[in-house]
Design a protein around this motif. Sequence first.
Motif, PDB file in Angstrom:
ATOM      1  N   LEU A  29       0.786  -1.076  -0.060  1.00 20.52           N
ATOM      2  CA  LEU A  29      -0.153   0.017   0.043  1.00 20.52           C
ATOM      3  C   LEU A  29       0.848   1.291   0.037  1.00 20.52           C
ATOM      4  O   LEU A  29       0.237   2.340  -0.322  1.00 20.52           O
ATOM      5  N   VAL A  30       2.145   1.095   0.339  1.00 22.30           N
ATOM      6  CA  VAL A  30       2.985   2.339   0.042  1.00 22.30           C
ATOM      7  C   VAL A  30       2.985   2.630  -1.448  1.00 22.30           C
ATOM      8  O   VAL A  30       2.862   3.892  -1.966  1.00 22.30           O
ATOM      9  N   VAL A  31       3.021   1.638  -2.308  1.00 25.61           N
ATOM     10  CA  VAL A  31       2.912   1.865  -3.620  1.00 25.61           C
ATOM     11  C   VAL A  31       1.586   2.601  -4.217  1.00 25.61           C
ATOM     12  O   VAL A  31       1.702   3.420  -4.804  1.00 25.61           O
ATOM     13  N   VAL A  32       0.622   1.884  -3.662  1.00 26.85           N
ATOM     14  CA  VAL A  32      -0.860   2.157  -4.057  1.00 26.85           C
ATOM     15  C   VAL A  32      -1.110   3.677  -3.639  1.00 26.85           C
ATOM     16  O   VAL A  32      -1.726   4.395  -4.243  1.00 26.85           O
ATOM     17  N   ARG A  33      -0.688   3.876  -2.411  1.00 25.62           N
ATOM     18  CA  ARG A  33      -0.725   5.506  -1.818  1.00 25.62           C
ATOM     19  C   ARG A  33       0.155   6.331  -2.691  1.00 25.62           C
ATOM     20  O   ARG A  33      -0.597   7.456  -3.115  1.00 25.62           O
ATOM     21  N   VAL A  88      -0.419  -7.146   4.176  1.00 23.09           N
ATOM     22  CA  VAL A  88      -0.531  -6.157   3.449  1.00 23.09           C
ATOM     23  C   VAL A  88       0.766  -4.973   4.198  1.00 23.09           C
ATOM     24  O   VAL A  88       0.726  -4.826   5.079  1.00 23.09           O
ATOM     25  N   CYS A  89       1.613  -4.618   3.231  1.00 25.08           N
ATOM     26  CA  CYS A  89       2.649  -3.641   3.698  1.00 25.08           C
ATOM     27  C   CYS A  89       2.295  -2.218   3.740  1.00 25.08           C
ATOM     28  O   CYS A  89       1.491  -1.597   2.653  1.00 25.08           O
ATOM     29  N   THR A  90       2.178  -1.495   4.894  1.00 22.61           N
ATOM     30  CA  THR A  90       1.698  -0.008   4.755  1.00 22.61           C
ATOM     31  C   THR A  90       2.902   0.733   4.959  1.00 22.61           C
ATOM     32  O   THR A  90       2.705   2.053   4.710  1.00 22.61           O
ATOM     33  N   GLN A  91       4.078   0.519   5.549  1.00 21.71           N
ATOM     34  CA  GLN A  91       5.226   1.325   5.486  1.00 21.71           C
ATOM     35  C   GLN A  91       6.611   0.531   5.095  1.00 21.71           C
ATOM     36  O   GLN A  91       6.430  -0.772   5.148  1.00 21.71           O
ATOM     37  N   TYR A  92       7.437   1.342   5.111  1.00 26.67           N
ATOM     38  CA  TYR A  92       9.081   0.677   4.989  1.00 26.67           C
ATOM     39  C   TYR A  92       9.821   1.152   5.965  1.00 26.67           C
ATOM     40  O   TYR A  92       9.915   2.238   6.452  1.00 26.67           O
ATOM     41  N   LYS A  93      10.720   0.008   6.162  1.00 25.55           N
ATOM     42  CA  LYS A  93      11.802   0.589   7.213  1.00 25.55           C
ATOM     43  C   LYS A  93      13.211   0.434   6.518  1.00 25.55           C
ATOM     44  O   LYS A  93      13.400  -0.718   5.607  1.00 25.55           O
ATOM     45  N   ILE A  94      13.740   1.663   6.527  1.00 19.27           N
ATOM     46  CA  ILE A  94      14.937   1.697   5.903  1.00 19.27           C
ATOM     47  C   ILE A  94      16.104   2.245   6.891  1.00 19.27           C
ATOM     48  O   ILE A  94      16.191   3.179   7.546  1.00 19.27           O
ATOM     49  N   ASN A  95      17.174   1.475   7.077  1.00 17.32           N
ATOM     50  CA  ASN A  95      18.461   1.789   8.281  1.00 17.32           C
ATOM     51  C   ASN A  95      17.611   2.359   9.562  1.00 17.32           C
ATOM     52  O   ASN A  95      18.135   3.132  10.245  1.00 17.32           O
ATOM     53  N   GLY A  96      16.807   1.498   9.912  1.00 12.86           N
ATOM     54  CA  GLY A  96      16.032   1.362  11.121  1.00 12.86           C
ATOM     55  C   GLY A  96      15.047   2.289  11.358  1.00 12.86           C
ATOM     56  O   GLY A  96      14.399   2.804  12.159  1.00 12.86           O
ATOM     57  N   LYS A  97      14.843   3.335  10.307  1.00 11.58           N
ATOM     58  CA  LYS A  97      13.722   4.491  10.212  1.00 11.58           C
ATOM     59  C   LYS A  97      12.670   3.994   9.348  1.00 11.58           C
ATOM     60  O   LYS A  97      12.750   3.418   8.562  1.00 11.58           O
ATOM     61  N   LEU A 100      15.882   1.634  -2.237  1.00 16.08           N
ATOM     62  CA  LEU A 100      14.756   0.770  -2.285  1.00 16.08           C
ATOM     63  C   LEU A 100      15.018  -0.683  -2.134  1.00 16.08           C
ATOM     64  O   LEU A 100      14.103  -1.494  -1.403  1.00 16.08           O
ATOM     65  N   GLU A 101      16.320  -1.240  -2.358  1.00 14.49           N
ATOM     66  CA  GLU A 101      16.588  -2.390  -2.309  1.00 14.49           C
ATOM     67  C   GLU A 101      16.786  -2.807  -0.784  1.00 14.49           C
ATOM     68  O   GLU A 101      16.458  -3.850  -0.450  1.00 14.49           O
ATOM     69  N   LYS A 102      17.108  -1.724   0.047  1.00 15.77           N
ATOM     70  CA  LYS A 102      17.169  -1.788   1.447  1.00 15.77           C
ATOM     71  C   LYS A 102      15.809  -1.776   2.150  1.00 15.77           C
ATOM     72  O   LYS A 102      15.814  -2.099   3.574  1.00 15.77           O
ATOM     73  N   CYS A 103      14.887  -1.446   1.548  1.00 19.91           N
ATOM     74  CA  CYS A 103      13.538  -1.191   2.197  1.00 19.91           C
ATOM     75  C   CYS A 103      13.022  -2.578   2.759  1.00 19.91           C
ATOM     76  O   CYS A 103      13.097  -3.357   2.030  1.00 19.91           O
ATOM     77  N   GLU A 104      12.590  -2.525   4.042  1.00 26.01           N
ATOM     78  CA  GLU A 104      12.175  -3.611   4.738  1.00 26.01           C
ATOM     79  C   GLU A 104      10.674  -3.303   4.533  1.00 26.01           C
ATOM     80  O   GLU A 104      10.373  -2.378   5.272  1.00 26.01           O
ATOM     81  N   PRO A 105       9.639  -4.310   4.123  1.00 25.52           N
ATOM     82  CA  PRO A 105       8.223  -3.920   4.362  1.00 25.52           C
ATOM     83  C   PRO A 105       7.776  -4.227   5.742  1.00 25.52           C
ATOM     84  O   PRO A 105       8.124  -5.056   6.424  1.00 25.52           O
ATOM     85  N   ILE A 106       6.974  -3.062   6.291  1.00 27.08           N
ATOM     86  CA  ILE A 106       6.232  -3.504   7.632  1.00 27.08           C
ATOM     87  C   ILE A 106       4.731  -3.847   7.183  1.00 27.08           C
ATOM     88  O   ILE A 106       4.164  -3.296   6.592  1.00 27.08           O
ATOM     89  N   TYR A 107       4.622  -4.805   7.537  1.00 26.81           N
ATOM     90  CA  TYR A 107       3.180  -5.698   7.452  1.00 26.81           C
ATOM     91  C   TYR A 107       2.383  -5.597   8.418  1.00 26.81           C
ATOM     92  O   TYR A 107       2.447  -5.584   9.752  1.00 26.81           O
ATOM     93  N   THR A 108       0.711  -5.324   8.019  1.00 29.68           N
ATOM     94  CA  THR A 108      -0.193  -5.604   8.608  1.00 29.68           C
ATOM     95  C   THR A 108      -0.868  -7.259   8.448  1.00 29.68           C
ATOM     96  O   THR A 108      -0.746  -7.414   7.438  1.00 29.68           O
ATOM     97  N   GLN A 109      -1.198  -8.023   9.417  1.00 26.10           N
ATOM     98  CA  GLN A 109      -1.822  -9.345   9.030  1.00 26.10           C
ATOM     99  C   GLN A 109      -3.240  -9.036   9.083  1.00 26.10           C
ATOM    100  O   GLN A 109      -3.937  -8.865  10.125  1.00 26.10           O
ATOM    101  N   LEU A 110      -3.791  -9.831   8.148  1.00 24.52           N
ATOM    102  CA  LEU A 110      -5.300  -9.837   8.188  1.00 24.52           C
ATOM    103  C   LEU A 110      -5.767 -11.404   7.943  1.00 24.52           C
ATOM    104  O   LEU A 110      -5.080 -12.188   7.174  1.00 24.52           O
ATOM    105  N   LYS A 111      -6.839 -11.655   8.096  1.00 18.92           N
ATOM    106  CA  LYS A 111      -7.421 -13.052   8.038  1.00 18.92           C
ATOM    107  C   LYS A 111      -7.870 -13.230   6.576  1.00 18.92           C
ATOM    108  O   LYS A 111      -8.529 -12.389   6.087  1.00 18.92           O
ATOM    109  N   GLY A 112      -7.468 -14.644   6.108  1.00 16.58           N
ATOM    110  CA  GLY A 112      -7.807 -14.990   4.672  1.00 16.58           C
ATOM    111  C   GLY A 112      -9.269 -15.490   4.857  1.00 16.58           C
ATOM    112  O   GLY A 112      -9.965 -15.588   5.827  1.00 16.58           O
TER     113      GLY A 112
END
Length: 422
Positions: A309-313, A340-349, A361-373
């Motif tokens: 969702l960082v992309v969609v936003r 669902v990814c809502t934010q990224y973490k890059i160098n701890g930020k 971008l290659e260093k971005c770690e996605p921060i996920y929210t979990q939802l039920k399937g």
Amino acid sequence: MPITLVIGTQWGDEGKGKVVDYYAKKADYVVRFQGGNNAGHTIKVGENVYKLHVTPSGVIQGKTGIIGNGVVIDPEVLIKELDELTARGIHPKLLISDRAHLIMPYHKLLDGAEEDLLGTQKIGTTKRGIGPCYSDKIARNGIRTCDILNAQLLKRKLERILPIKQKMLSIYSKRDILDLSSIHKTYLNYGKCLKPYITTTHITLQEAITQNKTILFEGAQGTMLDVDFGTYPYTTSSHTIAGGAAIGTGISPRHLTNIIGIVKAYTTRVGEGPLPTELTEDIGQYLQQKGQEFGTTTSRPRRCGWLDLVVVRHSCNISGITNLAITKLDVLNGLKTLKVCTQYKINGKIINYFPANTYDLEKCEPIYTQLKGWTDLPKPITTLSDLPKEAQEYLTYIQKEVATPISLVSYGPERSETLDCY
Ligand code: GDP
Ligand code: IMO
Ligand code: MG
């Protein structure tokens, strides 16, 4: 809503062809404004599947297709596509801008040669000559549809351009000979074939607007492939965002007020370049198989990942998207948990925007929210409340996170597998 724009919010292949075909029912004109036959738009009507690369998808509904000035046309591909449609009983009504640029034989050769030379650093282009054609347009070395209607003008242009292209090919150690008289003859023939369609489409569209006609703009590719706002240099060479529709057709941006962003319920990408939510193992393969994620144009497997969702936003903000159309919801059936990814973490930020450089971008770690399937979707679906509770929650979560309402949900490739929530 007489003017509607449909664009991809991710890395292309979101299901634009299907959604454009669905909305085309109410349109007078369906207009492509950028890209070329790097695009592959699929429409399924009953058992009939159409894969269009340059012809606007609205022709399947019998509507007039317009190929705007911002599109790059490979005339050989276009003529073949028109012939194939005719053979299948669809007689395309088509208008082509007299200002659209043409993909020439040397564009295709150079696209391949550049990619080969780049080796592991390649973009992973479709090798259809798209980048070299847009480069020539900007460098003012292009050949346009109006040029192939005039033998002398075309000859003069080829005499100027071909020696340069021949030298470029030799730099890449390519031995192909660019024969002026044969290219001249071939392209004049294309001109003869396409002459009935070539016209001042910007004027047609301006008049259509004053007559309150219904116009549907069909984007190709997606925001993350936009040459400025995508994952540059791993992008295509055109403006895939809403602004591209004004430039690529000659209508004022003030008319673009109804902008629909197509969001595949997960993420895919074909070609090289960063993909922060990529899943390389079991769930990635599950999505690839279940979603039949293989390129419509090149048949390459598409890389798959969770919805980002960082992309969609980013897409909603860049294009001023007014409504979302969610596609391929059915492909998520059977997954116990969805991320669902809502934010990224890059160098701890933590960041919630899309960085410009691919190194970050290659260093971005996605921060996920979990939802039920959910296990399955009923068919047909006539209202949102027909969906399992978990699917409703998934959709509600998306619209809340990107602050944009959902106006359509697609739950299968077929035209009828569509829920219009307007
Ligand atoms: P486009 O480039 O955005 O037009 O998308 P493509 O046609 O390249 O790829 C989308 C693929 O997904 C096509 O094979 C469509 O037939 C298919 N498709 C579209 N919508 C849905 C959907 O809701 N569910 C499923 N299962 N397939 C879909
Ligand atoms: P539709 O309209 C997905 C990708 C290529 C490559 C990059 C550059 O069907 O969504 P190019 O040939 O344009 O120079 O390649 O862009 N690409 C697409 N990926 N869908 C498309 O179109 C694409 N058109 C180009 O794979 O990574
Ligand atoms: Mg496609």
